[in-house]
Write an enzyme that holds these catalytic residues in place. Structure first.
Site, PDB file in Angstrom:
ATOM      1  N   GLU A 132       0.831  -1.206   0.000  1.00  0.00           N
ATOM      2  CA  GLU A 132       0.000   0.000   0.000  1.00  0.00           C
ATOM      3  C   GLU A 132       0.873   1.267   0.000  1.00  0.00           C
ATOM      4  OE1 GLU A 132      -2.794   1.012  -0.564  1.00  0.00           O
ATOM      5  OE2 GLU A 132      -3.749   2.254   0.948  1.00  0.00           O
ATOM      6  N   THR A 185      -5.714  11.990  -4.364  1.00  0.00           N
ATOM      7  CA  THR A 185      -5.557  11.843  -2.914  1.00  0.00           C
ATOM      8  C   THR A 185      -4.451  12.770  -2.392  1.00  0.00           C
ATOM      9  OG1 THR A 185      -6.301   9.572  -3.066  1.00  0.00           O
ATOM     10  CG2 THR A 185      -5.145  10.171  -1.059  1.00  0.00           C
TER      11      THR A 185
HETATM   12  N1  HSE Z   1      -7.490   8.158   4.956  1.00  0.00           N
HETATM   13  C1  HSE Z   1      -6.976   8.512   3.671  1.00  0.00           C
HETATM   14  C2  HSE Z   1      -7.371   9.937   3.350  1.00  0.00           C
HETATM   15  C3  HSE Z   1      -7.507   7.565   2.663  1.00  0.00           C
HETATM   16  O1  HSE Z   1      -8.489  10.345   3.696  1.00  0.00           O
HETATM   17  O2  HSE Z   1      -6.560  10.668   2.781  1.00  0.00           O
HETATM   18  C4  HSE Z   1      -7.111   7.856   1.233  1.00  0.00           C
HETATM   19  O3  HSE Z   1      -8.015   7.220   0.345  1.00  0.00           O
END
Ligand code: HSE
Length: 320
Positions: A132, A185
């Site tokens: 990951e 992201t």
């Molecule tokens: N917890 C992470 C975020 C997950 O919210 O950035 C990314 O998919």
């Protein structure tokens, strides 16, 4: 020696509102399949199906989440042979439902099964977290641990292999919408403040605590209420999803107990306790997205307690 195995790697929800980087839920029926074949050649070779090719997933095993997880498992097994992996993408990457985690979880388990399952899942957590990390740049487990182990899990950002399984004492149905817009992201993380006022931190801790307790008590009304009280990530990230407010209102008007972004989005999910109700909620969410000229697809899913598992064929997988 087994010649070939197919393993399902589930998609997963993360954050669930107030649990930024600390909670994740494994989904049923939505995910990727990794087919692993034994090879006399040491190391890992990656092949992609058409959707994987379109997504532009790297095939260099050291840059691919499945490849790295598989290499780590081969190391743990201490073997001098290798594997070929065919990644069959079951859903669109970059939606906020753990695409890289699904592949990595499936690949790690597939390699273990191929070699006769000498390892237990608990012995493989570092391996899947390494996988990951290739995609996210950090060993964070809120997608990969639920995808691999199944269930609703609290995870630790400080000690990535530590987790706690939360029993959900009620039937839980999830309407999951994937609006066709891109949210990176990295960008969605960079938008978040580096520090927050103490008052916000305290509020957030209590919201997560209340939500977890409501899951354990099987009180979905309370789960939904606390799920919508995030003060860290969602208020900032909602702006990246132009249909966010409309989709949320549509879900709540259709009877959902709560609705939130998953991960950094753009996917959003809503919860209820009935499958048919979840379908109605999903239809309303999709209609709301369409009204913003944003095409969307979706799933009705539920909690998957199994995580990555061997399957005999592809029939369990919902396809878009
Ligand atoms: N917890 C992470 C975020 C997950 O919210 O950035 C990314 O998919």
């Amino acid at each position: 020696m087994i010649e070939k195995v197919n393993v399902f790697g589930p998609a997963s929800l993360s954050n669930l509102g107030p649990g930024f980087d600390t909670i994740g839920l494994c989904l049923a029926g939505v995910g990727d399949i990794v087919e692993a074949r034994f090879s006399e050649v040491k190391g890992v070779r990656i092949h992609l199906d058409d959707r994987g090719i379109k997504t532009g997933i790297p095939t260099n095993p050291t840059q691919n989440t499945a490849g790295v997880a598989a290499l780590e498992v081969l190391k743990l097994l201490g073997v001098s042979t290798g594997v070929e992996l065919l990644i069959k993408k079951g859903f669109v990457a970059g939606s906020g439902i753990g695409s890289s985690a699904a592949c990595a979880a499936a690949a790690a388990w597939a390699v273990n099964v191929l070699y006769g399952s000498p390892l237990k899942k608990g012995e493989m957590l570092d391996a899947v977290l390494e996988g990951e990390a290739v995609a996210s740049g950090a060993k964070h487990g809120d997608n990969i641990l639920p995808a691999f182990l199944g269930g609703l899990l609290l995870v630790s950002s400080q000690y990535p292999t530590e987790y706690r399984r939360i029993q959900v004492k009620t039937s839980l149905w999830i309407a999951l919408i994937l609006p066709e817009i891109q949210v990176l992201t990295k960008k969605a993380r960079a938008m978040l403040p580096a520090s927050v006022p103490l008052k916000t931190a305290v509020y957030q801790a209590s919201a997560l605590g209340f939500m977890v307790d409501a899951f354990r008590s099987g009180d979905l009304v309370e789960v939904g209420r606390w799920m919508m009280k995030d003060q860290l990530a969602e208020p900032v990230r909602a702006d990246l999803v132009p249909c966010y407010n409309s989709v949320k209102n549509a879900a709540l008007n259709a009877g959902a107990y709560g609705c939130a972004l998953t991960g950094s989005g753009p996917a959003m999910f809503a919860i209820t306790d009935d499958r048919l109700q979840a379908k109605k909620i999903l239809d309303s969410m999709i209609e709301a997205s369409n009204q913003h000229q944003i095409r969307a697809s979706g799933y009705v899913s539920t909690l998957n307690e199994s995580g990555a598992e061997e399957i005999s064929s592809d029939i369990k997988i919902l396809s878009l």
